[in-house]
Design a protein around this motif. Structure first.
Motif, PDB file in Angstrom:
ATOM      1  N   ILE A 156      99.967  93.138 -42.154  1.00 30.76           N
ATOM      2  CA  ILE A 156      98.845  94.289 -42.552  1.00 30.76           C
ATOM      3  C   ILE A 156      98.907  95.316 -41.765  1.00 30.76           C
ATOM      4  CG2 ILE A 156      96.129  93.968 -41.951  1.00 30.76           C
ATOM      5  CD1 ILE A 156      96.139  90.688 -42.408  1.00 30.76           C
ATOM      6  N   ASP A 157      99.193  95.501 -40.305  1.00 25.52           N
ATOM      7  CA  ASP A 157      99.516  96.744 -40.033  1.00 25.52           C
ATOM      8  C   ASP A 157     100.524  97.616 -40.992  1.00 25.52           C
ATOM      9  OD1 ASP A 157      97.293  95.435 -37.590  1.00 25.52           O
ATOM     10  OD2 ASP A 157      98.905  95.203 -36.607  1.00 25.52           O
ATOM     11  N   ASN A 158     101.662  96.546 -41.059  1.00 28.32           N
ATOM     12  CA  ASN A 158     102.590  97.270 -42.225  1.00 28.32           C
ATOM     13  C   ASN A 158     102.411  98.031 -43.065  1.00 28.32           C
ATOM     14  OD1 ASN A 158     104.260  96.878 -39.811  1.00 28.32           O
ATOM     15  ND2 ASN A 158     105.348  95.163 -40.410  1.00 28.32           N
ATOM     16  N   ILE A 159     101.426  97.314 -43.978  1.00 26.07           N
ATOM     17  CA  ILE A 159     101.150  98.108 -45.450  1.00 26.07           C
ATOM     18  C   ILE A 159      99.957  98.684 -45.100  1.00 26.07           C
ATOM     19  CG2 ILE A 159      99.543  96.617 -47.409  1.00 26.07           C
ATOM     20  CD1 ILE A 159     100.306  94.158 -46.675  1.00 26.07           C
ATOM     21  N   VAL A 160      99.305  98.581 -44.214  1.00 23.69           N
ATOM     22  CA  VAL A 160      97.993  99.434 -44.325  1.00 23.69           C
ATOM     23  C   VAL A 160      98.641 101.178 -43.398  1.00 23.69           C
ATOM     24  CG1 VAL A 160      95.680 100.400 -41.923  1.00 23.69           C
ATOM     25  CG2 VAL A 160      96.174  98.195 -43.358  1.00 23.69           C
ATOM     26  N   THR A 161      99.481 101.178 -42.697  1.00 26.30           N
ATOM     27  CA  THR A 161     100.520 101.504 -42.375  1.00 26.30           C
ATOM     28  C   THR A 161     101.359 103.209 -43.783  1.00 26.30           C
ATOM     29  OG1 THR A 161     101.259 101.492 -40.331  1.00 26.30           O
ATOM     30  CG2 THR A 161     102.594 103.137 -41.492  1.00 26.30           C
ATOM     31  N   ALA A 162     101.888 101.601 -44.427  1.00 27.04           N
ATOM     32  CA  ALA A 162     102.774 102.583 -45.547  1.00 27.04           C
ATOM     33  C   ALA A 162     101.691 103.201 -46.583  1.00 27.04           C
ATOM     34  CB  ALA A 162     103.400 100.925 -46.743  1.00 27.04           C
ATOM     35  N   ILE A 163     100.447 102.221 -46.785  1.00 27.62           N
ATOM     36  CA  ILE A 163      98.637 103.003 -47.727  1.00 27.62           C
ATOM     37  C   ILE A 163      98.886 104.600 -46.313  1.00 27.62           C
ATOM     38  CG2 ILE A 163      96.759 102.583 -48.456  1.00 27.62           C
ATOM     39  CD1 ILE A 163      97.237  99.860 -48.283  1.00 27.62           C
ATOM     40  N   ALA A 164      98.304 104.356 -45.439  1.00 26.05           N
ATOM     41  CA  ALA A 164      98.215 105.390 -45.176  1.00 26.05           C
ATOM     42  C   ALA A 164      98.922 106.932 -45.330  1.00 26.05           C
ATOM     43  CB  ALA A 164      97.982 105.296 -43.532  1.00 26.05           C
ATOM     44  N   SER A 165     100.483 106.417 -45.762  1.00 23.59           N
ATOM     45  CA  SER A 165     101.560 107.141 -45.448  1.00 23.59           C
ATOM     46  C   SER A 165     101.182 108.262 -46.971  1.00 23.59           C
ATOM     47  CB  SER A 165     102.680 106.347 -45.158  1.00 23.59           C
ATOM     48  OG  SER A 165     102.772 105.526 -45.183  1.00 23.59           O
ATOM     49  N   GLY A 166     100.819 107.583 -48.210  1.00 32.32           N
ATOM     50  CA  GLY A 166     100.539 107.808 -49.358  1.00 32.32           C
ATOM     51  C   GLY A 166     101.638 106.874 -50.299  1.00 32.32           C
ATOM     52  N   VAL A 167     101.906 105.504 -49.954  1.00 28.06           N
ATOM     53  CA  VAL A 167     102.004 104.414 -50.618  1.00 28.06           C
ATOM     54  C   VAL A 167     102.005 103.627 -50.750  1.00 28.06           C
ATOM     55  CG1 VAL A 167     104.674 102.788 -50.724  1.00 28.06           C
ATOM     56  CG2 VAL A 167     104.532 105.066 -49.548  1.00 28.06           C
ATOM     57  N   SER A 168     101.688 103.244 -52.495  1.00 28.22           N
ATOM     58  CA  SER A 168     100.185 102.484 -52.976  1.00 28.22           C
ATOM     59  C   SER A 168     100.616 102.412 -54.105  1.00 28.22           C
ATOM     60  CB  SER A 168      98.547 103.294 -52.619  1.00 28.22           C
ATOM     61  OG  SER A 168      97.817 103.107 -53.191  1.00 28.22           O
ATOM     62  N   ASN A 169     100.415 101.002 -54.542  1.00 21.11           N
ATOM     63  CA  ASN A 169     100.182 100.664 -56.010  1.00 21.11           C
ATOM     64  C   ASN A 169      99.260  98.765 -55.315  1.00 21.11           C
ATOM     65  OD1 ASN A 169     101.831  98.633 -54.513  1.00 21.11           O
ATOM     66  ND2 ASN A 169     103.772 100.122 -54.308  1.00 21.11           N
ATOM     67  N   ALA A 170      99.661  99.086 -57.211  1.00 24.64           N
ATOM     68  CA  ALA A 170      99.060  97.491 -57.229  1.00 24.64           C
ATOM     69  C   ALA A 170      99.781  96.549 -56.116  1.00 24.64           C
ATOM     70  CB  ALA A 170      98.935  96.877 -59.088  1.00 24.64           C
ATOM     71  N   ALA A 171     100.798  96.226 -56.939  1.00 20.54           N
ATOM     72  CA  ALA A 171     101.412  94.740 -55.978  1.00 20.54           C
ATOM     73  C   ALA A 171     101.161  94.709 -54.743  1.00 20.54           C
ATOM     74  CB  ALA A 171     103.108  94.647 -55.997  1.00 20.54           C
ATOM     75  N   LEU A 172     100.970  95.840 -53.550  1.00 24.13           N
ATOM     76  CA  LEU A 172     100.918  96.523 -52.624  1.00 24.13           C
ATOM     77  C   LEU A 172      99.500  95.750 -51.772  1.00 24.13           C
ATOM     78  CD1 LEU A 172     102.406  97.515 -50.086  1.00 24.13           C
ATOM     79  CD2 LEU A 172     101.865  99.442 -50.281  1.00 24.13           C
ATOM     80  N   LEU A 173      98.642  96.032 -52.938  1.00 22.26           N
ATOM     81  CA  LEU A 173      96.986  96.351 -52.469  1.00 22.26           C
ATOM     82  C   LEU A 173      97.806  94.525 -53.186  1.00 22.26           C
ATOM     83  CD1 LEU A 173      95.767  99.252 -54.067  1.00 22.26           C
ATOM     84  CD2 LEU A 173      95.363  99.080 -51.710  1.00 22.26           C
ATOM     85  N   GLY A 174      97.911  93.949 -53.844  1.00 18.09           N
ATOM     86  CA  GLY A 174      97.514  92.622 -53.813  1.00 18.09           C
ATOM     87  C   GLY A 174      97.552  92.273 -53.160  1.00 18.09           C
ATOM     88  N   LYS A 175      99.297  92.733 -51.865  1.00 20.22           N
ATOM     89  CA  LYS A 175      99.350  91.663 -51.251  1.00 20.22           C
ATOM     90  C   LYS A 175      99.297  91.369 -50.020  1.00 20.22           C
ATOM     91  CE  LYS A 175     103.192  89.850 -48.762  1.00 20.22           C
ATOM     92  NZ  LYS A 175     102.785  88.366 -49.014  1.00 20.22           N
ATOM     93  N   LEU A 176      97.977  93.173 -49.750  1.00 21.85           N
ATOM     94  CA  LEU A 176      97.617  92.787 -48.594  1.00 21.85           C
ATOM     95  C   LEU A 176      95.866  92.434 -48.473  1.00 21.85           C
ATOM     96  CD1 LEU A 176      96.640  95.203 -46.200  1.00 21.85           C
ATOM     97  CD2 LEU A 176      95.254  96.365 -48.024  1.00 21.85           C
TER      98      LEU A 176
END
Length: 526
Positions: free
Chosen positions: A407-427
């Motif tokens: 979860i922390d890794n995905i949140v870090t990725a989103i905070a850095s501007g990497v965001s897509n539906a698959a990533l949000l679904g995984k979160l």
């Protein structure tokens, strides 16, 4: 109506990669509010949620809040963010109107005039068409994937995994034995409770870390994929209310079935025999609620079938009436006799074999001489269970830590501007998993370490058992039998009794001549 306080609603659909991002929608709404002098009080956001259904938590919260007169209008970037279903759109717009709340769109200028009403209806129709057309195109691609016997998404059935290169099903060797345990046990007459207990004893758990439940067994036993048949599009989609029903099947012409499309774990013969048995149970629901109480149900098996066929067929209770006076006889008979008439093991009167087992329990376990040994064995058994509880707690804590890191890794990725539906679904999936793991840890922590089994406690149990036998309290006797008897194997000429606790777990007793069992019961066999 003067509009002062507004709220925003934005949504990102997991099945639509071309939707604007949440941030872009919110920025557009904020600019719209500044331009028109509106006070933006709150932003409701549904991530990875489709607008073809109203099952969106933030959307429902917003509709509920509209009744509290907290805001004058709801602003969306486009109307399809609100809903792509014309029925839902009309229903919730009526609710908002009744609550005195307007719906505004940033990109579509709808002023309430007759022309704008027509435009709004047209836009909603186009959004619904787009959604359904997209679903049709997605299904077309999935069917093409299915014709190649490739995985189309979701979790594979228990017992299978997906090859990361070919995307085809392969056998999961860690789970294979689960399937190879369930089918033969059900075929041999064991009920769901016994099968679940056997799986727990082997240490098998679901992919979420929980014990495999009875409702999972039904779906496994009905799944033809285990015979090597690739099946796609078997169950119907959502109904008019957006609800799924996995038991509602599609017409056969819509289903893709490919023989040999995936590796088989069980034979077709075994699968068909299990289906026949399940259908028979379904037609006779009362069969599982026998009028007679059989002390050895789930424990007594046919030794002749075990010897000749290699299978442990359960012996089942049977009631018959004989002679002019219609005397009642209650027996145990091999379940294989009802299936294919192959077994020639004679029926055995219930009272004879049950009396024999009870007397053996009293001689081998429930007597003063056996109590010290029994107390030691039970204490050792309890110590092993305590170790298993600690190991399970450690495993849950480890899974929770690993999930937290993901979860922390995905949140870090989103905070850095990497965001897509698959990533949000995984979160969203990981957060749900983290919540469940936390619940399991709390439940696990409530398990208290049991006190050691003492000889005094066992003497009290001995006294209770003798009282139950004297009073013929069959339900209580059945509890004792299930606790201490591993198995009763009936052959043509002798009976073998295997106890769970006597000189060690699973200790076989000396084979006992069947004639002695009959005489022991005080009468003749049939």
């Amino acid at each position: 109506m003067t509009i002062r306080t507004v709220v925003a609603y934005s949504r990102y659909s997991s099945d639509n990669q071309r939707d604007e991002s949440i941030d872009a929608q919110v920025r557009a709404i904020e600019d719209y509010c500044k331009k028109n002098g509106y006070d933006l009080a709150k932003i409701y956001v549904d991530r990875a949620k489709t607008a073809t259904s109203d099952r969106r938590p933030e959307f429902q919260q917003m509709i509920a809040d509209s009744e509290k007169k907290l805001f004058d209008a709801i602003i969306v970037h486009k109307l399809d963010r609100f809903s792509r279903d014309k029925y839902d759109s009309a229903k919730y717009k009526r609710k908002l109107k009744a609550n005195g709340v307007k719906l505004l769109s940033v990109t579509e200028n709808l002023d309430g005039s007759p022309e704008s009403v027509i435009l709004e209806s047209l836009l909603e129709g186009m959004a619904e068409y787009y959604s359904k057309n997209l679903a049709r195109e997605v299904m077309k691609g999935m069917k093409e994937t299915a014709h190649q016997c490739k995985h189309t998404g979701g979790l594979p059935p228990i017992g299978y995994a997906v090859d990361p290169v070919t995307k085809k099903y392969i056998i999961n060797e860690h789970e294979r034995d689960i399937i190879e345990t369930i089918f033969p046990m059900f075929h041999d007459g064991f009920g769901y409770n016994k099968i679940v207990a056997a799986l727990q004893e082997k240490g098998y758990r679901s992919r979420y870390g929980r014990p495999i439940a009875k409702n999972v067994l039904h779906d496994i036993l009905r799944n033809e994929k285990y015979t090597g048949v690739y099946i796609f599009n078997m169950t119907d989609g959502k109904d008019a209310l957006g609800k799924r029903n996995s038991h509602r099947k599609k017409d056969s012409e819509d289903v893709i079935r490919i023989e040999g499309g995936m590796p088989a774990i069980i034979t077709k013969e075994l699968f068909q025999q299990v289906q026949t048995k399940m259908d028979a149970n379904k037609q006779k629901p009362g069969r599982q609620r026998a009028k007679e109480l059989y002390l050895l149900s789930g424990l007594i098996v046919c030794g002749e079938c075990l010897k000749n066929l290699g299978y442990e067929y359960a012996m089942i209770g049977n009631t018959k009436y004989s002679g002019r006076s219609k005397l009642k006889y209650v027996t145990y008979r091999c379940g294989n006799r009802d299936q294919c008439k192959a077994c020639r093991n004679p029926e055995l009167r219930r009272e004879y074999v049950e009396r024999y087992v009870i007397d053996e329990l009293q001689k081998k376990i429930f007597n003063d001489d056996a109590i010290p040994t029994l107390a030691r064995q039970l204490s050792e058994y309890q110590a092993k269970k305590d170790e298993a509880v600690l190991a399970e707690a450690s495993r849950l804590e480890k899974n929770l830590r690993e999930t937290g890191k993901q979860i922390d890794n995905i949140v870090t990725a989103i905070a850095s501007g990497v965001s897509n539906a698959a990533l949000l679904g995984k979160l969203e999936e990981l957060e749900a998993q983290k919540l469940k793991l936390g619940q399991h840890i709390v439940e696990h922590g409530t398990r208290k370490k049991k006190a050691a089994v003492t000889e005094d406690v066992l003497r009290q149990l001995l006294s209770k058992f003798k009282d139950h036998v004297a009073n013929r309290d069959l339900p209580e006797i059945k509890k004792f039998v299930d606790s201490y008897v591993e198995k009763v194997i009936v052959y043509k000429k002798h009976v073998e009794l295997i106890l769970k606790l006597e000189m060690g777990v699973g200790e076989k007793q000396k084979p006992h001549p069947l004639a002695d069992v009959v005489l022991h019961g005080g009468g003749e066999g049939i």
